[in-house]
Scaffold this active site. Structure first.
Site, short mmCIF file in Angstrom:
data_model
loop_
_atom_site.label_atom_id
_atom_site.label_comp_id
_atom_site.label_asym_id
_atom_site.label_seq_id
_atom_site.Cartn_x
_atom_site.Cartn_y
_atom_site.Cartn_z
N GLY A 50 0.82 -1.20 0.00
CA GLY A 50 0.00 0.00 0.00
C GLY A 50 0.85 1.25 0.00
O GLY A 50 2.07 1.21 -0.22
N GLU A 51 0.21 2.36 0.26
CA GLU A 51 0.85 3.67 0.20
C GLU A 51 0.93 4.25 1.62
O GLU A 51 -0.07 4.34 2.32
CB GLU A 51 0.02 4.59 -0.70
CG GLU A 51 0.72 5.85 -1.12
CD GLU A 51 -0.09 6.61 -2.16
OE1 GLU A 51 0.33 6.66 -3.32
OE2 GLU A 51 -1.16 7.14 -1.80
#
EC number: 5.1.3.24
Length: 372
Positions: free
Chosen positions: A231-232
């Site tokens: 993810g970020e």
């Protein structure tokens, strides 16, 4: 049957075959598809939103002639980065981002359900208790469980400021600098875990994750076990961290897995269970961003080109092993379990364009077969 030349690649400890046709393969999506949602129930696959706008499609994989057909159109603001779950014959869509009536990109807080039998959408009289966009969702005991995603005030504020600064390059530069030049913690990504019970139209607080919130992570839920992968951490900076949680009686016992897709991490990757094993494929990242961030350059992706991973990883004995490659780098599509394998529906490739491809990953003994 269409036959095409098959390329063979060797990746220890597996063989990878890339082909274009086997029995059971599905036709291309009628339109290029990315940043949308999808779900599967009783062999019927549903996809919509993202680059499809208000369009939704269904394909019945139980039929001998498999073809995509349009279903009822999405009735409100088109959106990206939402999630969809199918519970008791209805598709529930949560969150996402889209343009409001003024044309500004904003986080969407409404919840809609689609009655599969009636081919009809309905707006529900509820709203998520936390902002949901770039989040993940899965089904547990007839409830939709969600976590992760962007902070509503920070996200909406940025796009509002961008709109107000149009025509003033100096102000636009300041808006971007102020937004991107912050450490990850200062984006306040969501780490609350919430559960929606459609039978009662009620939300429940399941606590928080023991790790910072992310956006664009991949999620798998299988046999009471949650996997949240990559993810970020903040705009332009990915995470290599992966976690697993055992869910029992609305309580989750978390443990951290080894890092995946090091050293940069990925967001928008495809994940599913294949023959009882956990797989992660594709995803996007900015090469060099992690090093810049560690050196105190918080606008870590500035001046960098986005890359799209082809790698396929499998979780083997509590460690991630690269076991193959996709035909090309892809991210931001939909992945679904199907016939013991994983379907990859659409996505975005290196030039930023959406694709209509449907790719099927299947593990047979010590072979990973990829069908495009």
């Amino acid at each position: 049957m269409i036959t095409m030349k098959v390329k063979n690649f060797i990746y220890l400890p597996f063989c990878l075959f890339i082909g274009t046709s086997v029995a059971g393969a599905l036709p291309e999506i009628p339109e290029p598809f990315k940043y949308g949602v999808g779900g599967i129930e009783n062999g019927k696959i549903y996809i919509g939103l993202g680059s499809l706008g208000n369009n939704w499609y269904m394909i019945d994989t139980n039929q001998s002639e498999k073809k995509w057909t349009k279903i009822a159109q999405w009735p409100t603001v088109p959106r990206e980065q939402a999630t969809a779950t199918i519970i008791d014959g209805k598709i529930y869509v949560f969150g996402g981002i889209g343009k409001d009536t003024s044309g500004v990109i904003t986080l969407q807080k409404d919840v809609y359900s689609y009655d599969i039998a009636k081919d009809k959408w309905e707006k529900l009289m509820t709203r998520p208790p936390v902002s949901l966009a770039g989040h993940v969702s899965f089904i547990h005991n007839g409830h939709a469980v969600s976590t992760g995603g962007v902070n509503e005030n920070i996200f909406n504020g940025y796009f509002s400021d961008v709109e107000l600064s149009k025509g003033n390059s100096a102000l636009t530069e300041k808006v971007n600098r102020d937004y991107f030049s912050k450490p990850a913690d200062d984006y306040f990504l969501n780490n609350h875990i919430i559960s929606y019970d459609p039978s009662k139209n009620q939300w429940k607080n399941l606590g928080t994750t023991p790790f910072p919130g992310t956006a664009g992570s991949s999620v798998i839920f299988a046999e009471q076990q949650i996997y949240i992968l990559g993810g970020e951490r903040k705009p332009g900076l990915r995470s290599v961290r992966s976690w697993t949680g055992e869910l029992s009686h609305d309580r989750i016992k978390w443990s951290e897995l080894p890092p995946v897709a090091s050293p940069e991490g990925v967001s928008g990757a495809y994940a599913s269970v294949i023959d009882g094993n956990i797989f992660l494929a594709g995803g996007a990242y900015f090469p060099g961003a992690a090093e810049k961030y560690s050196n105190g350059e918080y606008w870590s992706h500035k001046g960098l080109d986005k890359a799209y991973s082809k790698e396929i990883y499998q979780l083997i004995k509590n460690d991630w092993k690269k076991v193959g490659s996709l035909p090309e780098g892809l991210a931001y599509g939909v992945s679904l379990p199907w016939q013991g394998g994983m379907l990859i529906l659409g996505g975005e490739k290196k030039d930023g364009k959406a694709v209509s491809d449907v790719i099927y990953l299947k593990k047979n003994d010590k072979q990973i077969k990829i069908v495009k």
